[in-house]
Design a protein around this motif. Structure first.
Motif, short mmCIF file in Angstrom:
data_model
loop_
_atom_site.label_atom_id
_atom_site.label_comp_id
_atom_site.label_asym_id
_atom_site.label_seq_id
_atom_site.Cartn_x
_atom_site.Cartn_y
_atom_site.Cartn_z
N LEU A 1 -23.25 0.64 47.97
CA LEU A 1 -22.84 1.55 46.90
C LEU A 1 -23.83 1.56 45.73
O LEU A 1 -23.63 2.27 44.75
CB LEU A 1 -21.45 1.16 46.39
CG LEU A 1 -20.31 1.34 47.39
CD1 LEU A 1 -19.05 0.62 46.93
CD2 LEU A 1 -20.02 2.82 47.60
N ARG A 2 -24.86 0.72 45.85
CA ARG A 2 -25.89 0.61 44.80
C ARG A 2 -25.30 0.23 43.45
O ARG A 2 -25.67 0.79 42.40
CB ARG A 2 -26.70 1.91 44.69
CG ARG A 2 -27.44 2.24 45.97
CD ARG A 2 -28.14 3.58 45.85
NE ARG A 2 -28.69 3.98 47.12
CZ ARG A 2 -29.86 3.59 47.59
NH1 ARG A 2 -30.62 2.79 46.89
NH2 ARG A 2 -30.30 3.99 48.77
N ILE A 3 -24.35 -0.69 43.47
CA ILE A 3 -23.79 -1.21 42.23
C ILE A 3 -24.42 -2.59 42.01
O ILE A 3 -24.42 -3.41 42.93
CB ILE A 3 -22.25 -1.38 42.33
CG1 ILE A 3 -21.60 -0.07 42.77
CG2 ILE A 3 -21.67 -1.87 41.01
CD1 ILE A 3 -20.13 -0.21 43.12
N PRO A 4 -24.96 -2.84 40.81
CA PRO A 4 -25.54 -4.17 40.56
C PRO A 4 -24.49 -5.26 40.79
O PRO A 4 -23.39 -5.19 40.24
CB PRO A 4 -25.94 -4.10 39.08
CG PRO A 4 -26.05 -2.65 38.77
CD PRO A 4 -25.07 -1.94 39.66
N TYR A 5 -24.84 -6.22 41.62
CA TYR A 5 -23.87 -7.24 42.05
C TYR A 5 -24.10 -8.53 41.26
O TYR A 5 -25.12 -9.19 41.44
CB TYR A 5 -24.05 -7.48 43.54
CG TYR A 5 -23.11 -8.50 44.15
CD1 TYR A 5 -21.77 -8.56 43.80
CD2 TYR A 5 -23.58 -9.38 45.11
CE1 TYR A 5 -20.92 -9.48 44.37
CE2 TYR A 5 -22.74 -10.32 45.71
CZ TYR A 5 -21.41 -10.36 45.33
OH TYR A 5 -20.57 -11.28 45.90
#
Ligand code: SF4
Length: 311
Positions: A279-283
């Motif tokens: 989802l290309r969310i910074p983890y």
């Protein structure tokens, strides 16, 4: 909440005797549907196998139906045993969540609009289909998410119908949106899997982006009505594992009195990491490790010292 693979598996189990008449919760009205060539083939597969989805609704009708609970936005559902409550259960994962937990395994459930709209009566029919299985195994229906309290009318109406059928009900929630439930709604919950994600406001905000007090308030309301509670606490080294934080969680649980049947200490793991990447969310927990056996033992010991049964 557990890791979701989007695999509703309605074909896993043999058909269960239907026999019982539908309850009066048949509320979807023909006028809500719009002419649509796609409508004939809109039965959803995979994680929503077996549901007819009202994709023909326009935006205003959808919003109205969402408010009344005539439809709900669902990520997926499955049948499981002893995972989300006692016995064999149908677990429905609703879409939408107001929190942003650093350790979330299912960020694909965060936005309600990413779910699929499902008719209330289709959901109730599904519960009815498995009713005999639930009774045989001591199981029932569980609503999870995402955060199922974000769609309170849909969930509470399904629970009401389930109670009328004699089916056990379980709500898996953070309690953050507890205000969305009336005391009458709470009476239809047999068991709540309540996430107490941290023991003080500062840590809670760091872990979830939200506030802790609504969880405490909701837990007290459950307790006042005699609803059973299974507490869930996710143990993340360096984030939720301080002795002080665990002590504070234990003190919160004490406020729920005899309603608390046990506490699940869930060790953090990295199974959800690929979804954040996808989802290309910074983890934020990219390099975090799960707890050691020693740490789990220490935390379990702290809860036991407060008189709780710990799993
Ligand atoms: S409450 Fe937290 S863990 Fe559960 S879906 Fe929302 S963000 Fe994820």
């Amino acid at each position: 909440m557990r890791l979701l693979r989007g695999g509703g598996r309605s074909g896993l189990l043999p058909s269960i005797a239907r026999g019982t008449r539908m309850s009066e919760f048949r509320v979807t009205k023909p006028h809500m549907l719009r002419e649509s060539k796609a409508y004939a083939s809109q039965t959803l597969m995979g994680g929503l196998s077996g549901f007819e989805s009202p994709i023909g609704l326009d935006r205003k009708d959808r919003l109205d139906a969402l408010k009344t609970g005539d439809i709900g936005f669902v990520h997926s559902w499955d049948i499981n045993t002893s995972v989300d409550g006692p016995g064999t259960r149908m677990t429905v994962f609703m879409s939408g969540c107001p929190l942003r937990c650093q350790y979330c395994q299912n960020p694909d459930t965060w936005k309600m609009r990413d779910g699929q709209p499902v008719y209330l009566d289709a959901m109730i029919k599904k519960v009815e289909r498995y009713k005999d299985l639930f009774q045989l195994t001591g199981g029932g229906i569980t609503f999870s998410g995402g955060e199922s309290m974000q769609q309170p009318r849909f969930v509470t109406r399904v629970f009401r119908a389930a109670k009328e059928m004699g089916v056990h009900t379980c709500l898996d929630t953070s309690g953050f949106l507890g205000k969305n439930y009336t005391d009458e709604d709470i009476r239809d919950i047999d068991l709540c899997l309540l996430d107490v994600k941290s023991g003080d406001e500062e840590t809670y905000r760091r872990v979830t982006g939200g506030t802790l007090q609504p969880t405490i308030d909701f837990g007290k309301r459950l307790s006042a009505q005699g609803v059973k509670i299974w507490i869930r606490f996710v143990l993340v080294p360096g984030l939720t594992d301080s002795e002080e934080n665990v002590e504070n969680v234990a003190r919160i649980c004490e406020q729920f009195g005899d309603s608390v049947e046990h506490i699940d200490v869930l060790g953090f793991h990295q199974l959800g990491r690929p979804k954040w990447h996808e989802l290309r969310i910074p983890y934020p927990l990219e390099d975090a490790k799960g707890p050691s056996a020693g740490l789990k033992g220490r935390v379990a010991g702290q809860f036991k010292a407060h008189g709780f049964v710990v799993y």
